[in-house]
Structures are given as structure tokens and as C-alpha cells.
Design an enzyme around this catalytic site. Structure first.
Site, PDB file in Angstrom:
ATOM      1  N   ASP A   1       0.890  -1.162   0.000  1.00 23.76           N
ATOM      2  CA  ASP A   1       0.000   0.000   0.000  1.00 23.76           C
ATOM      3  C   ASP A   1       0.927   1.210   0.000  1.00 23.76           C
ATOM      4  O   ASP A   1       1.652   1.436   0.981  1.00 23.76           O
ATOM      5  CB  ASP A   1      -0.876  -0.032   1.258  1.00 23.76           C
ATOM      6  CG  ASP A   1      -1.773   1.185   1.359  1.00 23.76           C
ATOM      7  OD1 ASP A   1      -1.591   2.148   0.579  1.00 23.76           O
ATOM      8  OD2 ASP A   1      -2.659   1.189   2.237  1.00 23.76           O
TER       9      ASP A   1
ATOM     10  N   ASN B   1       2.965   4.261 -11.628  1.00 22.45           N
ATOM     11  CA  ASN B   1       1.661   4.511 -12.235  1.00 22.45           C
ATOM     12  C   ASN B   1       0.517   4.607 -11.216  1.00 22.45           C
ATOM     13  O   ASN B   1      -0.451   5.333 -11.432  1.00 22.45           O
ATOM     14  CB  ASN B   1       1.393   3.357 -13.231  1.00 22.45           C
ATOM     15  CG  ASN B   1      -0.073   3.180 -13.540  1.00 22.45           C
ATOM     16  OD1 ASN B   1      -0.643   3.886 -14.363  1.00 22.45           O
ATOM     17  ND2 ASN B   1      -0.720   2.222 -12.850  1.00 22.45           N
TER      18      ASN B   1
ATOM     19  N   LYS C   1      14.096   5.294  -4.442  1.00 25.40           N
ATOM     20  CA  LYS C   1      15.383   5.266  -3.728  1.00 25.40           C
ATOM     21  C   LYS C   1      15.883   3.820  -3.614  1.00 25.40           C
ATOM     22  O   LYS C   1      17.055   3.543  -3.837  1.00 25.40           O
ATOM     23  CB  LYS C   1      15.220   5.828  -2.312  1.00 25.40           C
ATOM     24  CG  LYS C   1      15.098   7.317  -2.231  1.00 25.40           C
ATOM     25  CD  LYS C   1      16.348   8.030  -2.649  1.00 25.40           C
ATOM     26  CE  LYS C   1      17.281   8.373  -1.542  1.00 25.40           C
ATOM     27  NZ  LYS C   1      18.413   9.206  -2.009  1.00 25.40           N
TER      28      LYS C   1
ATOM     29  N   SER D   1       2.108  11.370 -14.116  1.00 24.28           N
ATOM     30  CA  SER D   1       1.562  12.608 -13.579  1.00 24.28           C
ATOM     31  C   SER D   1       0.179  12.807 -14.199  1.00 24.28           C
ATOM     32  O   SER D   1      -0.568  11.835 -14.423  1.00 24.28           O
ATOM     33  CB  SER D   1       2.525  13.763 -13.901  1.00 24.28           C
ATOM     34  OG  SER D   1       2.004  14.986 -13.460  1.00 24.28           O
TER      35      SER D   1
ATOM     36  N   TYR E   1      -4.480  16.906  -5.191  1.00 27.43           N
ATOM     37  CA  TYR E   1      -4.163  15.970  -6.295  1.00 27.43           C
ATOM     38  C   TYR E   1      -3.183  16.647  -7.259  1.00 27.43           C
ATOM     39  O   TYR E   1      -2.160  16.068  -7.629  1.00 27.43           O
ATOM     40  CB  TYR E   1      -5.452  15.567  -7.028  1.00 27.43           C
ATOM     41  CG  TYR E   1      -5.201  14.664  -8.229  1.00 27.43           C
ATOM     42  CD1 TYR E   1      -4.784  13.341  -8.054  1.00 27.43           C
ATOM     43  CD2 TYR E   1      -5.386  15.131  -9.535  1.00 27.43           C
ATOM     44  CE1 TYR E   1      -4.551  12.513  -9.160  1.00 27.43           C
ATOM     45  CE2 TYR E   1      -5.161  14.310 -10.631  1.00 27.43           C
ATOM     46  CZ  TYR E   1      -4.742  13.000 -10.436  1.00 27.43           C
ATOM     47  OH  TYR E   1      -4.507  12.183 -11.534  1.00 27.43           O
TER      48      TYR E   1
ATOM     49  N   LYS F   1       0.691  15.693  -8.395  1.00 26.40           N
ATOM     50  CA  LYS F   1       1.100  15.450  -9.783  1.00 26.40           C
ATOM     51  C   LYS F   1       2.214  16.422 -10.206  1.00 26.40           C
ATOM     52  O   LYS F   1       3.058  16.076 -11.043  1.00 26.40           O
ATOM     53  CB  LYS F   1      -0.116  15.527 -10.709  1.00 26.40           C
ATOM     54  CG  LYS F   1      -1.104  14.385 -10.459  1.00 26.40           C
ATOM     55  CD  LYS F   1      -0.465  13.043 -10.785  1.00 26.40           C
ATOM     56  CE  LYS F   1      -1.145  11.841 -10.223  1.00 26.40           C
ATOM     57  NZ  LYS F   1      -0.496  10.574 -10.533  1.00 26.40           N
TER      58      LYS F   1
HETATM   59  N1  LIG Z   1      -7.749   8.068 -15.566  1.00 27.11           N
HETATM   60  C1  LIG Z   1      -7.414   9.315 -15.878  1.00 27.11           C
HETATM   61  O1  LIG Z   1      -8.197  10.070 -16.498  1.00 27.11           O
HETATM   62  C2  LIG Z   1      -6.066   9.855 -15.492  1.00 27.11           C
HETATM   63  C3  LIG Z   1      -5.732  11.161 -15.897  1.00 27.11           C
HETATM   64  C4  LIG Z   1      -4.499  11.677 -15.528  1.00 27.11           C
HETATM   65  C5  LIG Z   1      -3.637  10.910 -14.769  1.00 27.11           C
HETATM   66  N2  LIG Z   1      -3.990   9.655 -14.380  1.00 27.11           N
HETATM   67  C6  LIG Z   1      -3.038   8.888 -13.554  1.00 27.11           C
HETATM   68  O2  LIG Z   1      -2.891   7.583 -14.081  1.00 27.11           O
HETATM   69  C7  LIG Z   1      -2.503   6.690 -13.040  1.00 27.11           C
HETATM   70  C8  LIG Z   1      -3.311   5.406 -13.153  1.00 27.11           C
HETATM   71  O3  LIG Z   1      -4.664   5.695 -12.849  1.00 27.11           O
HETATM   72  P1  LIG Z   1      -5.886   4.918 -13.493  1.00 27.11           P
HETATM   73  O4  LIG Z   1      -6.657   5.922 -14.242  1.00 27.11           O
HETATM   74  O5  LIG Z   1      -5.468   3.678 -14.158  1.00 27.11           O
HETATM   75  O6  LIG Z   1      -6.721   4.618 -12.162  1.00 27.11           O
HETATM   76  P2  LIG Z   1      -7.195   3.264 -11.474  1.00 27.11           P
HETATM   77  O7  LIG Z   1      -7.964   2.422 -12.422  1.00 27.11           O
HETATM   78  O8  LIG Z   1      -7.867   3.693 -10.225  1.00 27.11           O
HETATM   79  O9  LIG Z   1      -5.832   2.520 -11.145  1.00 27.11           O
HETATM   80  C9  LIG Z   1      -5.002   2.987 -10.132  1.00 27.11           C
HETATM   81  C10 LIG Z   1      -4.121   1.870  -9.636  1.00 27.11           C
HETATM   82  O10 LIG Z   1      -3.402   2.374  -8.515  1.00 27.11           O
HETATM   83  C11 LIG Z   1      -3.581   1.484  -7.442  1.00 27.11           C
HETATM   84  N3  LIG Z   1      -3.548   2.153  -6.148  1.00 27.11           N
HETATM   85  C12 LIG Z   1      -4.377   3.103  -5.676  1.00 27.11           C
HETATM   86  N4  LIG Z   1      -4.041   3.443  -4.434  1.00 27.11           N
HETATM   87  C13 LIG Z   1      -2.966   2.691  -4.099  1.00 27.11           C
HETATM   88  C14 LIG Z   1      -2.190   2.562  -2.934  1.00 27.11           C
HETATM   89  N5  LIG Z   1      -2.426   3.274  -1.828  1.00 27.11           N
HETATM   90  N6  LIG Z   1      -1.178   1.680  -2.938  1.00 27.11           N
HETATM   91  C15 LIG Z   1      -0.917   0.937  -4.028  1.00 27.11           C
HETATM   92  N7  LIG Z   1      -1.637   1.003  -5.157  1.00 27.11           N
HETATM   93  C16 LIG Z   1      -2.657   1.864  -5.185  1.00 27.11           C
HETATM   94  C17 LIG Z   1      -4.943   0.873  -7.662  1.00 27.11           C
HETATM   95  O11 LIG Z   1      -5.051  -0.306  -6.920  1.00 27.11           O
HETATM   96  P3  LIG Z   1      -6.472  -0.846  -6.378  1.00 27.11           P
HETATM   97  O12 LIG Z   1      -6.964  -1.739  -7.472  1.00 27.11           O
HETATM   98  O13 LIG Z   1      -6.097  -1.576  -5.140  1.00 27.11           O
HETATM   99  O14 LIG Z   1      -7.334   0.339  -6.117  1.00 27.11           O
HETATM  100  C18 LIG Z   1      -4.908   0.653  -9.158  1.00 27.11           C
HETATM  101  O15 LIG Z   1      -4.203  -0.509  -9.495  1.00 27.11           O
HETATM  102  C19 LIG Z   1      -2.691   7.456 -11.728  1.00 27.11           C
HETATM  103  O16 LIG Z   1      -1.428   7.879 -11.261  1.00 27.11           O
HETATM  104  C20 LIG Z   1      -3.527   8.660 -12.136  1.00 27.11           C
HETATM  105  O17 LIG Z   1      -3.311   9.776 -11.307  1.00 27.11           O
HETATM  106  C21 LIG Z   1      -5.180   9.099 -14.735  1.00 27.11           C
END
Ligand SMILES: NC(=O)c1ccc[n+]([C@@H]2O[C@H](COP(=O)([O-])OP(=O)(O)OC[C@H]3O[C@@H](n4cnc5c(N)ncnc54)[C@H](OP(=O)(O)O)[C@@H]3O)[C@@H](O)[C@H]2O)c1
Length: 331
Positions: free
Chosen positions: A88, A115, A147, A171, A208, A212
Site C-alpha cells: 500500500d 503509475n 530510492k 503525472s 491531487y 502530480k
Molecule cells: N484516468 C485518468 O483520467 C487519469 C488522468 C491523468 C492521470 N492519471 C493517472 O494515471 C494513473 C493510473 O490511474 P488509473 O486511471 O489507471 O486509475 P485506477 O484504475 O484507479 O488505477 C489505479 C491503480 O493504482 C492502485 N492504487 C491506488 N491506491 C494505491 C495505494 N495506496 N497503494 C498501491 N496502489 C494503489 C490501484 O489499486 P487498487 O486496485 O487496489 O485500487 C490501481 O491498481 C494514476 O497515477 C492517475 O493519477 C489518470
């Protein structure tokens, strides 16, 4: 960063770099945080389909097993391997043993994608160590991983093709649209540990954006510190995508907005693929920021100026080193 770039991040042109541009990845080792859903899950499928050994992180053994069995099913003829690490990111006590377990299994790491992320968490949410939850998860947890992974990345860079060993910090254009003006970071805010009952006065989306902006600065600072040793730092906005990231945004207005701007998550995986493999990225533009669905973009001007003229990357790196040294040094 221009209005034109902002608009093109909402509605990007067709991708020019896809899995068809990837060579066979047999013998390569990759690590993706947050491979259980969304963009990271799709990226893991792509790398595995090209015969790579792929590590994902998950928050439980059950979700790791589930993701791995689905990824395997999606590419039954792959000669690759899949493993998961339970951690986590919001609790550094879990990050350290997970990275140590990776290091006990591998001698090389060709690229890591930081990611995993959370967005718009309920105001006042904090990580186990008392950081605002998005800062703790998106920045602090990944910094500690970075690190601990640096030695294996440096070893790999000595034997891998030039410019191919990368640390990709996922980001968002939220770094530009939502973070505090000036440096992108309110410095006092990130050094003050919060306690239960803290209200989160800036609002969740500002935090947030701040997290980022932190990811962008860390990619640039990493490039500066390790570029001479052939490590490439990249940050990116994957694009606006329909994933679980929006799990906390429940208002009707937010849902309507999302319906207009969100794309299929496979496009976001292409942005991450480009950041990891495109030869448009290398020592000449180390620290670069990538925009959807795989183009070199610009970060917000004041954040860029802060990095070059006010030493904000160095400042952030040093603050995080100090904040996390008890976890890193005892690892
Ligand atoms: N989707 C968008 O529109 C968008 C836009 C800009 C940037 N991003 C960035 O893209 C990245 C991926 O996001 P996504 O859209 O694929 O979202 P997502 O479907 O919610 O996936 C996020 C992943 O991060 C994991 N996670 C969340 N909290 C965590 C924690 N405390 N420890 C370890 N793992 C954790 C989640 O695991 P669980 O399955 O356990 O929740 C999931 O595998 C993120 O950094 C997000 O900020 C996304």
C-alpha cells in the site's frame, strides 16, 4: 504550457506509437505500480504479450492473483512471466518489504512505471505516516520505491542499450490545471504531518494537482541526478480516461463532464508505452514530459521556471529524502 496543448491533451490526435512498434521483450524485467486496474493493468498485458517478465503491485494478494490470471488469459501464448508485490503506497511500512522482495528475486530492472495513484479522495484523508493521502500515495510512496530501486536500475543501465532504462512518473495535466501557483507545491504543506481530524483546507483536487506537480519535478530531478549514469526520467499525462480513478467523484455534474472528456483506458496505456520505449526520448531530452497518446509536451511555465531558477526539484528531493530516511536507511 499553451491553451492549444491543454485542448490537445483533452482531445489528442491518433497515437503514432503502439504495441506493434515494440520489439520482443523476452529477458527484460519491468515493474508497474498499480497493475490491478486501469492503465497499469493494460500496460502489464501489453508487456506480457511481448514475452517480458512483468511485476505489478497490488494492495492485496487476492487482487494481485486476480489481475495476473486475467493478464495471463489475455495472452495465452506469451513466454513471459507475471508476479505481484503486495504494498500500500500510503503506508511506507508495506512499501519497503515489497521492494526488498523484488530485489531478492531480480538482478536487473529495465524500466519502472510509477503509475499507481488516487484522486479526489475525501477531504482530510491522510496516509499511514500522516501525509495528505494523495501526496503520501502518489509521491512519498513512489519516492521511497525509487530510492530503493536505484541500485538495480544503475546496474541495468550498465548492460542495457543507451537510453533504455527509464523511471516513468505518471503525472497528469492536473499538475498544471490544479496545483498551487508558483512552484506547484506549497512547501509548508508537504512537511507538516497531519493528524486524524485534519480537514484538508485546500480541497482534494488542489492536493491531487500538487501530488502530480511533485511527480513532474521528481522526473526532472532524477534526470539531472542520474542522467550521466544513463538513467532516463520521464513524466507524463496519460490522458483523460474512463478508469476507477474517478471512484470518488459522484456528483451528477462531474459524471456529465466525465462523459464528455473520458477516453478508453487503452489509449492511456499507449502514452505510458511511449514514455517507456519511444526513441524520441533519451539523454538529449532527459526529464521530458509526455502528453497523450505519446507526444513530447511542455509542463506549466511557472513550475518549469521553479525547477530551473529556484531549484525546486532539488528542494523536493531533499525534503523527501529527509522525510523518508528512516524507511530507506533501515531497508
Ligand atoms: N484516468 C485518468 O483520467 C487519469 C488522468 C491523468 C492521470 N492519471 C493517472 O494515471 C494513473 C493510473 O490511474 P488509473 O486511471 O489507471 O486509475 P485506477 O484504475 O484507479 O488505477 C489505479 C491503480 O493504482 C492502485 N492504487 C491506488 N491506491 C494505491 C495505494 N495506496 N497503494 C498501491 N496502489 C494503489 C490501484 O489499486 P487498487 O486496485 O487496489 O485500487 C490501481 O491498481 C494514476 O497515477 C492517475 O493519477 C489518470
Amino acid at each position: 504550457m499553451s491553451l492549444r496543448q491543454t485542448l490537445s491533451e483533452f482531445y489528442p490526435p491518433k497515437p503514432t506509437f503502439t504495441d506493434k512498434d515494440l520489439e520482443d521483450l523476452g529477458g527484460k524485467v519491468y515493474l508497474i505500480t498499480g497493475g490491478t486496474s486501469g492503465i497499469g493493468f493494460i500496460l502489464a498485458k501489453t508487456l506480457y504479450s511481448k514475452n517480458a517478465k512483468v511485476y505489478i503491485t497490488s494492495r492485496s494478494a487476492a487482487s494481485g492473483e486476480k489481475a495476473i490470471s486475467e493478464i495471463k488469459e489475455s495472452a495465452a501464448s506469451s513466454h513471459g512471466e507475471l508476479r505481484y508485490l503486495v504494498m500500500d503506497l500510503g503506508d511506507l511500512q508495506t512499501v519497503v518489504p515489497a521492494v526488498k522482495s523484488f530485489l531478492a528475486q531480480e538482478t536487473l530492472l529495465h524500466t519502472v512505471w510509477f503509475n499507481a495513484g488516487v484522486m479526489k479522495v475525501p477531504s482530510g484523508s491522510i496516509s499511514k505516516q500522516g501525509y495528505e493521502l494523495q501526496w503520501g500515495t502518489n509521491v512519498v510512496g513512489h519516492f521511497v520505491m525509487n530510492k530503493l530501486l536505484m541500485p538495480i536500475l544503475l546496474t541495468t543501465a550498465q548492460v542495457a542499450p543507451k537510453g533504455s532504462v527509464r523511471v516513468v512518473w505518471v503525472s497528469s495535466d492536473g499538475h498544471s490545471l490544479l496545483s498551487p501557483k508558483g512552484d506547484g507545491i506549497d512547501w509548508e504543506d508537504i512537511t507538516t504531518r497531519k493528524s486524524e481530524g485534519w480537514k484538508g483546507e485546500k480541497g482534494s483536487m488542489t492536493y491531487y494537482g500538487q501530488s502530480k506537480a511533485g511527480n513532474v519535478l521528481l522526473a526532472m530531478e532524477l534526470a539531472k541526478r542520474y542522467g550521466n549514469e544513463d538513467i532516463i526520467g520521464v513524466s507524463l499525462n496519460p490522458g483523460h480516461l474512463k478508469t476507477n480513478l474517478q471512484r470518488h467523484s459522484n456528483s451528477a455534474l462531474a459524471k456529465r463532464f466525465e462523459g464528455l472528456v473520458l477516453h478508453d483506458p487503452s489509449f492511456g496505456a499507449l502514452t505510458e508505452l511511449y514514455a517507456g520505449f519511444s526513441d524520441a526520448i533519451g539523454t538529449d531530452n532527459n526529464g521530458v514530459y509526455i502528453i497523450p497518446w505519446g507526444r513530447v509536451g511542455k509542463i506549466r511555465q511557472d513550475i518549469e521556471a521553479g525547477f530551473h531558477h529556484r531549484g525546486t526539484g532539488k528542494k523536493l528531493w531533499e525534503i523527501l529524502e529527509k522525510e523518508t530516511e528512516e524507511y530507506v536507511l533501515t531497508a
